[in-house]
Scaffold this motif. Structure first.
Motif, short mmCIF file in Angstrom:
data_model
loop_
_atom_site.label_atom_id
_atom_site.label_comp_id
_atom_site.label_asym_id
_atom_site.label_seq_id
_atom_site.Cartn_x
_atom_site.Cartn_y
_atom_site.Cartn_z
N ARG A 5 -15.79 -36.11 21.20
CA ARG A 5 -15.39 -35.46 22.44
C ARG A 5 -14.20 -34.51 22.25
O ARG A 5 -13.97 -33.62 23.06
CB ARG A 5 -15.07 -36.49 23.52
CG ARG A 5 -13.89 -37.34 23.18
CD ARG A 5 -13.76 -38.50 24.17
NE ARG A 5 -12.79 -39.43 23.65
CZ ARG A 5 -11.70 -39.80 24.30
NH1 ARG A 5 -11.46 -39.32 25.50
NH2 ARG A 5 -10.87 -40.65 23.76
N PHE A 6 -13.44 -34.68 21.17
CA PHE A 6 -12.25 -33.86 20.98
C PHE A 6 -12.57 -32.40 20.65
O PHE A 6 -11.95 -31.49 21.17
CB PHE A 6 -11.35 -34.44 19.87
CG PHE A 6 -10.70 -35.72 20.25
CD1 PHE A 6 -9.71 -35.74 21.21
CD2 PHE A 6 -11.08 -36.91 19.65
CE1 PHE A 6 -9.09 -36.93 21.57
CE2 PHE A 6 -10.47 -38.09 20.00
CZ PHE A 6 -9.48 -38.12 20.96
N TRP A 7 -13.51 -32.18 19.74
CA TRP A 7 -13.76 -30.82 19.25
C TRP A 7 -14.17 -29.87 20.36
O TRP A 7 -13.64 -28.77 20.45
CB TRP A 7 -14.78 -30.87 18.10
CG TRP A 7 -14.42 -29.96 16.98
CD1 TRP A 7 -15.19 -28.94 16.49
CD2 TRP A 7 -13.23 -29.95 16.19
NE1 TRP A 7 -14.55 -28.31 15.45
CE2 TRP A 7 -13.33 -28.92 15.24
CE3 TRP A 7 -12.06 -30.71 16.19
CZ2 TRP A 7 -12.34 -28.64 14.32
CZ3 TRP A 7 -11.08 -30.43 15.26
CH2 TRP A 7 -11.23 -29.40 14.34
N GLY A 14 -9.31 -22.97 23.44
CA GLY A 14 -8.97 -21.84 22.59
C GLY A 14 -8.17 -22.21 21.34
O GLY A 14 -7.53 -21.36 20.73
N LEU A 15 -8.25 -23.48 20.93
CA LEU A 15 -7.49 -23.94 19.78
C LEU A 15 -8.25 -23.82 18.46
O LEU A 15 -7.67 -24.08 17.40
CB LEU A 15 -7.06 -25.40 19.99
CG LEU A 15 -6.16 -25.64 21.20
CD1 LEU A 15 -5.93 -27.13 21.40
CD2 LEU A 15 -4.85 -24.89 21.04
N LEU A 16 -9.53 -23.46 18.53
CA LEU A 16 -10.34 -23.36 17.31
C LEU A 16 -10.80 -21.93 17.09
O LEU A 16 -10.90 -21.14 18.02
CB LEU A 16 -11.57 -24.26 17.42
CG LEU A 16 -11.29 -25.75 17.64
CD1 LEU A 16 -12.60 -26.51 17.76
CD2 LEU A 16 -10.44 -26.32 16.53
N GLU A 17 -11.07 -21.63 15.83
CA GLU A 17 -11.56 -20.31 15.46
C GLU A 17 -12.86 -20.46 14.70
O GLU A 17 -13.13 -21.50 14.10
CB GLU A 17 -10.52 -19.62 14.57
CG GLU A 17 -9.16 -19.58 15.22
CD GLU A 17 -8.13 -18.96 14.33
OE1 GLU A 17 -8.25 -17.77 14.08
OE2 GLU A 17 -7.24 -19.68 13.90
N GLU A 28 -21.07 -21.10 8.78
CA GLU A 28 -20.09 -20.90 9.85
C GLU A 28 -19.78 -22.23 10.52
O GLU A 28 -20.68 -23.06 10.73
CB GLU A 28 -20.63 -19.92 10.89
CG GLU A 28 -20.71 -18.51 10.38
CD GLU A 28 -21.05 -17.52 11.47
OE1 GLU A 28 -21.17 -17.92 12.65
OE2 GLU A 28 -21.19 -16.33 11.15
N PHE A 29 -18.50 -22.43 10.86
CA PHE A 29 -18.07 -23.64 11.53
C PHE A 29 -16.79 -23.35 12.30
O PHE A 29 -16.17 -22.30 12.13
CB PHE A 29 -17.85 -24.78 10.52
CG PHE A 29 -16.76 -24.50 9.51
CD1 PHE A 29 -15.48 -25.01 9.69
CD2 PHE A 29 -17.01 -23.73 8.37
CE1 PHE A 29 -14.48 -24.75 8.76
CE2 PHE A 29 -16.02 -23.48 7.45
CZ PHE A 29 -14.74 -23.99 7.64
N ASP A 30 -16.40 -24.26 13.17
CA ASP A 30 -15.16 -24.13 13.93
C ASP A 30 -14.05 -24.90 13.23
O ASP A 30 -14.28 -26.01 12.73
CB ASP A 30 -15.33 -24.67 15.36
CG ASP A 30 -16.27 -23.82 16.18
OD1 ASP A 30 -16.16 -22.58 16.11
OD2 ASP A 30 -17.12 -24.38 16.90
N GLY A 31 -12.86 -24.30 13.20
CA GLY A 31 -11.72 -24.96 12.59
C GLY A 31 -10.43 -24.53 13.26
O GLY A 31 -10.37 -23.51 13.92
N GLU A 53 -7.98 -27.51 9.70
CA GLU A 53 -8.59 -28.78 10.10
C GLU A 53 -9.99 -28.49 10.62
O GLU A 53 -10.21 -27.51 11.34
CB GLU A 53 -7.77 -29.47 11.18
CG GLU A 53 -8.33 -30.82 11.57
CD GLU A 53 -7.44 -31.58 12.53
OE1 GLU A 53 -7.64 -32.80 12.64
OE2 GLU A 53 -6.57 -30.97 13.17
N TYR A 54 -10.94 -29.35 10.26
CA TYR A 54 -12.34 -29.15 10.66
C TYR A 54 -13.03 -30.51 10.71
O TYR A 54 -12.51 -31.52 10.22
CB TYR A 54 -13.06 -28.22 9.67
CG TYR A 54 -13.07 -28.72 8.25
CD1 TYR A 54 -14.15 -29.43 7.75
CD2 TYR A 54 -11.98 -28.51 7.40
CE1 TYR A 54 -14.16 -29.92 6.46
CE2 TYR A 54 -11.98 -28.98 6.11
CZ TYR A 54 -13.07 -29.69 5.64
OH TYR A 54 -13.06 -30.18 4.36
#
Length: 102
Positions: A5-7, A14-17, A28-31, A53-54
């Motif tokens: 649930r956190f990700w 807007g904390l991930l890129e 491709e992934f969010d980190g 962090e990922y």
């Protein structure tokens, strides 16, 4: 604890890129990237180096020397993984230190 649930919450805040692991095929992934020139934890702490962090399961092939690209935003650039990934206690999240190449 339900770590899944956190990700989505981090992403919607807007904390991930979007990050691309260079390779064939690219992955491709969010980190989330913490940089030494930016405060974290409400400006009460500062990262000593670039740390990504990922979610561990998103990038099972992360390794030392891998190149990562962030195409947009203040962290845009090419980075190289400098040490092996470290998992949190549950194994759900991992972090890797990065060297900015350009």
């Amino acid at each position: 604890m339900d770590y899944a649930r956190f990700w989505p919450a981090f992403k919607s805040a807007g904390l991930l890129e979007r990050v691309t692991l260079v390779g064939e095929p690219p992955l491709e992934f969010d980190g989330g990237l913490n940089r030494p020139d930016r405060g974290i934890f409400d400006e009460r702490a500062q990262a000593g180096e670039n740390i990504l962090e990922y979610q561990t399961a998103d990038v099972p092939g992360m390794r030392v020397g891998a190149q990562l690209v962030i195409e947009r935003g203040p962290n845009a650039g090419t980075y190289k993984v400098t040490r092996k990934p470290m998992q949190d206690r549950a194994g759900y999240f991992s972090t890797v230190p990065l060297e900015r190449l350009r």
